[in-house]
Write a protein that holds these residues in place. Sequence first.
Motif, PDB file in Angstrom:
ATOM      1  N   TRP A  12       0.828  -1.211   0.000  1.00  0.00           N
ATOM      2  CA  TRP A  12       0.000   0.000   0.000  1.00  0.00           C
ATOM      3  C   TRP A  12       0.862   1.261   0.000  1.00  0.00           C
ATOM      4  N   PHE A  19      -1.416  -5.169   2.185  1.00  0.00           N
ATOM      5  CA  PHE A  19      -2.456  -4.157   2.407  1.00  0.00           C
ATOM      6  C   PHE A  19      -2.214  -3.299   3.650  1.00  0.00           C
ATOM      7  N   PHE A  38      -6.494  -1.209   5.532  1.00  0.00           N
ATOM      8  CA  PHE A  38      -7.257  -1.642   4.356  1.00  0.00           C
ATOM      9  C   PHE A  38      -8.759  -1.481   4.606  1.00  0.00           C
ATOM     10  N   ASP A  44     -10.993  -1.598  -0.881  1.00  0.00           N
ATOM     11  CA  ASP A  44      -9.639  -1.857  -1.397  1.00  0.00           C
ATOM     12  C   ASP A  44      -9.505  -3.311  -1.832  1.00  0.00           C
ATOM     13  N   LEU A  81      -2.175  -9.038   5.064  1.00  0.00           N
ATOM     14  CA  LEU A  81      -2.909  -7.979   5.750  1.00  0.00           C
ATOM     15  C   LEU A  81      -2.489  -7.972   7.218  1.00  0.00           C
TER      16      LEU A  81
END
Length: 294
Positions: free
Chosen positions: A127, A150, A154, A158, A171
Amino acid sequence: MESVSIIGIGIATMDIYCYKNKMYPGGNEYNIAYNAKKQGAKAAFMGVFANDKVGEILEKTLQKEQIDTSHSHHEEGSSGYALVDLKDGDRVFIDWNKKGVTDLYPFEFTKEEIEYIKEFDIACISWGARVNHEKIKKLAKYGVKICYDFYDNFTLDDIREIGSNIKYAFLSCGQLSEEETKETLKEVISTGCEIAVGTRGADKTIAYDGKEFYMQPVKKVKAIDTMGAGDSYISAFLMNYLQMKADESMKSENNIKQALEKAAEYAATIVVKEGALGIGYDVNPKKLSEIINI
């Protein structure tokens, strides 16, 4: 023999620990490329280096390890940097510049650059790399296999926007419960992504492939500095998972479970080092303008 090739596209920065007059190279994709090389991969980094002393140090640190930086850009401006303190071994960011060369000169990805990126088994982007959703879609359209981080900020929008364009998703889910993490990973996989991994700080990492959830505890060590731990985890997971996919003799009963375990083991070796990579340089925080175009 190098059986896996990984390229990091994005952030090169310098973490400056003011209280100890030291600075340490880092940045999400920078760390992934460095750690991939250390584990035996063919590794490259594609970023934007500034025309200041820190920019030179950042690039030479990679080149010293024979990590290819030939497709990086060089621009006039300031290297990215963060002013960092430590509290009980955890990183605390005091301040950072928001107008570094990575911010000001994001990649557009020429045809030649895309052909180069396609030479690698996987391209790691986050990101923070200043590679927007449209550029992720562009790379995927031309056949680039993408691992996307991410971070922790996030949104479902997204995920739904680019999930189908990425192969592996990471994530940071430390703010979510176990059940919320699992629901988020399901959402990622529903877009067409192959594997989704939710790291949760000191809690168990959870991975999902659309069929099964995999739980991986962290390896308990006394952390000196957690800088770069997540990036090292990503590099080790990819390195081991891709190696097992490529080499029949290395395949385990469950490649994902095995790769998660290896990633946890590798990350534990990083948090006992200073800085993201264990490479430090002396610095006078009061004279940053001598080495950074501030």
